[in-house]
Design a protein around this motif. Sequence first.
Motif, PDB file in Angstrom:
ATOM      1  N   GLU A 233      -6.225   5.817   7.412  1.00 50.07           N
ATOM      2  CA  GLU A 233      -6.819   6.659   8.447  1.00 50.07           C
ATOM      3  C   GLU A 233      -8.113   7.278   7.924  1.00 50.07           C
ATOM      4  OE1 GLU A 233      -5.932   6.988  11.579  1.00 50.07           O
ATOM      5  OE2 GLU A 233      -4.195   5.701  11.306  1.00 50.07           O
TER       6      GLU A 233
ATOM      7  N   VAL B 214      -4.500  13.221  10.297  1.00 55.77           N
ATOM      8  CA  VAL B 214      -3.773  12.141  10.954  1.00 55.77           C
ATOM      9  C   VAL B 214      -2.863  11.473   9.927  1.00 55.77           C
ATOM     10  CG1 VAL B 214      -3.940   9.926  12.149  1.00 55.77           C
ATOM     11  CG2 VAL B 214      -5.639  11.692  12.606  1.00 55.77           C
TER      12      VAL B 214
ATOM     13  N   ARG C  27       0.002   8.436   9.512  1.00 57.18           N
ATOM     14  CA  ARG C  27       0.509   7.237  10.171  1.00 57.18           C
ATOM     15  C   ARG C  27       1.573   6.600   9.291  1.00 57.18           C
ATOM     16  NH1 ARG C  27      -3.652   2.675  10.394  1.00 57.18           N
ATOM     17  NH2 ARG C  27      -3.072   2.582   8.219  1.00 57.18           N
TER      18      ARG C  27
ATOM     19  N   PHE D  85       2.830   8.446  14.522  1.00 58.81           N
ATOM     20  CA  PHE D  85       1.621   9.200  14.237  1.00 58.81           C
ATOM     21  C   PHE D  85       1.905  10.695  14.325  1.00 58.81           C
ATOM     22  CE2 PHE D  85       0.344   5.215  16.186  1.00 58.81           C
ATOM     23  CZ  PHE D  85      -0.565   4.737  15.271  1.00 58.81           C
TER      24      PHE D  85
ATOM     25  N   THR E  11      -0.559  14.082  14.469  1.00 66.58           N
ATOM     26  CA  THR E  11      -1.948  14.549  14.523  1.00 66.58           C
ATOM     27  C   THR E  11      -1.976  16.037  14.868  1.00 66.58           C
ATOM     28  OG1 THR E  11      -2.201  14.045  16.867  1.00 66.58           O
ATOM     29  CG2 THR E  11      -2.743  12.282  15.327  1.00 66.58           C
TER      30      THR E  11
ATOM     31  N   ALA F 241      -4.597  12.235  18.749  1.00 63.66           N
ATOM     32  CA  ALA F 241      -3.500  11.308  19.046  1.00 63.66           C
ATOM     33  C   ALA F 241      -4.000  10.162  19.925  1.00 63.66           C
ATOM     34  CB  ALA F 241      -2.354  12.047  19.726  1.00 63.66           C
TER      35      ALA F 241
ATOM     36  N   THR G 221      -6.441   7.928  17.811  1.00 67.30           N
ATOM     37  CA  THR G 221      -5.680   7.187  16.813  1.00 67.30           C
ATOM     38  C   THR G 221      -4.871   6.071  17.464  1.00 67.30           C
ATOM     39  OG1 THR G 221      -5.558   9.143  15.400  1.00 67.30           O
ATOM     40  CG2 THR G 221      -3.947   7.426  15.000  1.00 67.30           C
ATOM     41  N   SER G 222      -4.237   6.373  18.585  1.00 63.34           N
ATOM     42  CA  SER G 222      -3.448   5.368  19.307  1.00 63.34           C
ATOM     43  C   SER G 222      -4.321   4.229  19.798  1.00 63.34           C
ATOM     44  CB  SER G 222      -2.727   6.007  20.493  1.00 63.34           C
ATOM     45  OG  SER G 222      -1.842   6.988  20.053  1.00 63.34           O
TER      46      SER G 222
END
Length: 84
Positions: free
Chosen positions: A23, A29, A31, A44, A46, A52, A55-56
């Motif tokens: 990341e 973040v 993961r 995840f 965050t 979120a 990142t998704s």
Amino acid sequence: MRIPFAYEKHANIAKQVIDVDRELQPEVVKRTLTVEGNVLVATFTTLTVRLARLTSNAFLENVDLVVRTIGEFGEDAERVPSSR
């Protein structure tokens, strides 16, 4: 997130490929990737909803690339070239 694959091997390939990229903001973040049978499981954590979402989205873009690559080269890449 749970991403099903046709085969457990493909889920493991996706995990290995995506796990290489850390990341960009590891302090905000977190993961975790695991494989359960033929399913890639991504968890995840965050600090914000915005992170979120970002990142998704990035994760799903990576999954899409892996799936398309496996679809394009998966079978052929596993074949041993015949010696002539």
